[in-house]
Scaffold this active site. Structure first.
Site, PDB file in Angstrom:
ATOM      1  N   HIS B  56      -6.959   3.168  -4.855  1.00  0.00           N
ATOM      2  CA  HIS B  56      -7.313   2.476  -3.615  1.00  0.00           C
ATOM      3  C   HIS B  56      -8.044   1.167  -3.910  1.00  0.00           C
ATOM      4  O   HIS B  56      -8.738   0.633  -3.053  1.00  0.00           O
ATOM      5  CB  HIS B  56      -8.199   3.365  -2.749  1.00  0.00           C
ATOM      6  CG  HIS B  56      -7.642   4.716  -2.496  1.00  0.00           C
ATOM      7  ND1 HIS B  56      -6.431   4.904  -1.880  1.00  0.00           N
ATOM      8  CD2 HIS B  56      -8.100   5.958  -2.800  1.00  0.00           C
ATOM      9  CE1 HIS B  56      -6.175   6.209  -1.790  1.00  0.00           C
ATOM     10  NE2 HIS B  56      -7.162   6.864  -2.362  1.00  0.00           N
ATOM     11  N   HIS B 218      -3.054   8.149   1.153  1.00  0.00           N
ATOM     12  CA  HIS B 218      -2.345   8.806   0.060  1.00  0.00           C
ATOM     13  C   HIS B 218      -0.893   9.052   0.456  1.00  0.00           C
ATOM     14  O   HIS B 218      -0.206   9.870  -0.144  1.00  0.00           O
ATOM     15  CB  HIS B 218      -2.989  10.145  -0.290  1.00  0.00           C
ATOM     16  CG  HIS B 218      -4.472  10.064  -0.456  1.00  0.00           C
ATOM     17  ND1 HIS B 218      -5.333  10.280   0.587  1.00  0.00           N
ATOM     18  CD2 HIS B 218      -5.223   9.768  -1.535  1.00  0.00           C
ATOM     19  CE1 HIS B 218      -6.581  10.126   0.140  1.00  0.00           C
ATOM     20  NE2 HIS B 218      -6.537   9.823  -1.135  1.00  0.00           N
TER      21      HIS B 218
END
Lengths: 332, 332
Positions: B56, B218
């Site tokens: 991320h 995700h």
């Protein structure tokens, strides 16, 4: 094609409108097609203007602000800005001390900036041009006679911008821009091609196990197409290409840019910076300053470029000088 | 799969090594698995620790530095950091004034941060936990009971970090972090899936004319799969989802983050910011501050998220406070 756009023909104008909404500190003229620093022209200051095709964001509009560019003119995607647009930007920011045009070496850009400089001359504005041609991959290319201008553009704009900010003369600002370009070398590798809104499909095809070695920022062919290799071998390849073209002296302080081409995650860019810095160490080179991120991109191309600039105390001082732009910001 | 990696098992460690090489101002402990601010612990200061799965970036390690986090613990890709790792980071930065853990609401993260907090308690370190659950797309999801934590994490870390920097108490820093979370809502749209190094192929399939509406960071499923639409309709969709879940009062000052998920060019993010700001205007909302870029990503996923935070004078003041981290930097 899936992109966050409306009509492909409106992408550049609409992105400029969004930039204006996000950055009220900039003066964005969507009609005339330029982005200028607020408060320009600044009396007595040499003005820096750059520009080129869109699709390489944050270059150039993201580098407009104190300590860097006074104005940027984005052309259509992968298309040079037109002379009128460059002239409008030049007129908007010149303050009597002259204007430096920073031009990446692509045939259209060179021609259109040259015409704009002639038009500016008719308005009695002195223009000096700094041509950026740092990409050592190939000698001539799809849209270029001579070497292409890529990652070093950021360094030229930052360092010349810092000198202009502290009152450097037209000649001195242009001169240091040329010095940065001469002392810089870049080399890029692509894993995928970028997709322009107008074409709607990737600009070239690469197999699932191939990379384009020495690619240009518009997807221009490089030196060769090779099998995909582990990060440390790719690092060796780009470092060796750069040092092979422009050797560095042992201990010479380097500014190193590991630049993503748009679609490569930051995690991979940092991993590659680790590999590249090790390879540079092994070659006796000394990294004095570094920058890692997506700065000179090719739409959503997965890939990266390495730029190495042989600096000295003065270039490092100007690199460290405060800068306040949407994409580059440090110091006061 | 084509990525700039060596062995997929080494990606996170090697990326940390690269981060260390690029940012000598950070203390990167590759063995213990954390990144700390130089000079930590800082006597008398409440310490902020965050972390979560890698993939991320720049979240969270890119937000370590003055005015934001004291430490970040990156887990493996899309995998929670382990309790020992979180404890090591906590021990490395606590300075006697307590530690705030900022935790995105995923089952593994919540559990592991809780265990780390218990271990810290045994060392007589006071820990307050701020849970971030701003994603209004779905109630429960693949790895979450309750709402997922996404883009608002950046705002929580920035604003709580500013209060800690100016000497706020443990209770006050945690409290303002919770306030930011409660006042924030996020919603994301994906055009493609990200590819983890371990899997080597996209996490899910989307047709050439489809988008995943309400996607998680995700690649967790969202609300629906819809036909691709023009930017202004996508903007309406995300703005309406956010305002529908957390209405804003007319004239209330908003902090707005238009965040790329990794693979979307900045040109499109700015274009979308233009569309989103227009839609917010039409709804009577007032953008007081904004940020556009790739900050809370999902590897190379093409997509974006909108985060809106209902601010007030105090939150704006803390947002504006100086910050100096690899990925977020402004002020002194």
């Amino acid at each position: 094609m899936k992109k966050f756009i409306n009509d492909p023909a409106d992408v550049v104008r609409e992105a400029l409108a969004g930039l204006a909404a996000a950055h009220p500190e900039l003066r964005v003229d969507v009609e005339a097609g330029f982005v200028a620093r607020a408060g320009a022209p600044r009396p007595g200051k040499v003005a820096l203007v750059s520009g080129g095709g869109s699709g390489h964001e944050p270059l150039h509009a993201g580098f407009v602000g104190p300590g860097m560019l006074d104005a940027a003119c984005p052309g259509e995607v992968f298309t040079s800005p037109v002379p009128d647009q460059i002239l409008a930007a030049t007129l908007a920011v010149h303050a009597g001390a002259g204007v430096v045009h920073i031009v990446k070496n692509y045939t259209g850009d060179v021609m259109n900036f040259e015409m704009a400089a002639e038009l500016a001359d008719e308005e009695r504005i002195q223009v000096e041009t700094v041509l950026v041609d740092d990409d050592v991959a190939v000698e001539d290319s799809t849209w270029t006679a001579g070497r292409r201008g890529t990652g070093a553009t950021l360094l030229v704009e930052k360092i010349a911008g810092a000198l202009a900010e502290e009152g450097g003369s037209l000649r001195a600002v242009a001169e240091i821009g040329r010095t940065v370009n001469e002392r810089s070398a870049s080399f890029a590798v692509a894993l995928t091609a970028g997709t322009t809104p107008a074409a709607g499909k990737p600009g070239f095809d690469l197999a699932d196990d191939e990379m384009e070695v020495g690619v240009g920022i518009h997807g221009e062919p490089g030196r060769s197409r090779q099998h995909m290799r582990p990060a440390r071998e790719v690092a060796a390849l780009v470092v060796d290409a750069v040092l092979g073209a422009k050797p560095v002296a042992a201990g010479e302080p380097l500014i190193v840019l590991v630049n993503g081409l748009g679609g490569t995650p930051l995690m991979e860019l940092y991993l590659m910076f680790g590999e590249i810095s090790r390879r540079l160490d092994d070659a006796g080179a000394r990294i004095a300053r570094s920058l890692v991120g997506n700065y000179v991109t090719s739409l959503d191309m997965a890939g990266l470029s390495l730029t190495v600039c042989r600096a000295d105390d003065e270039l490092l001082r100007l690199w460290d000088a405060p800068v306040r732009t949407p994409a580059l910001r440090w110091g006061a």
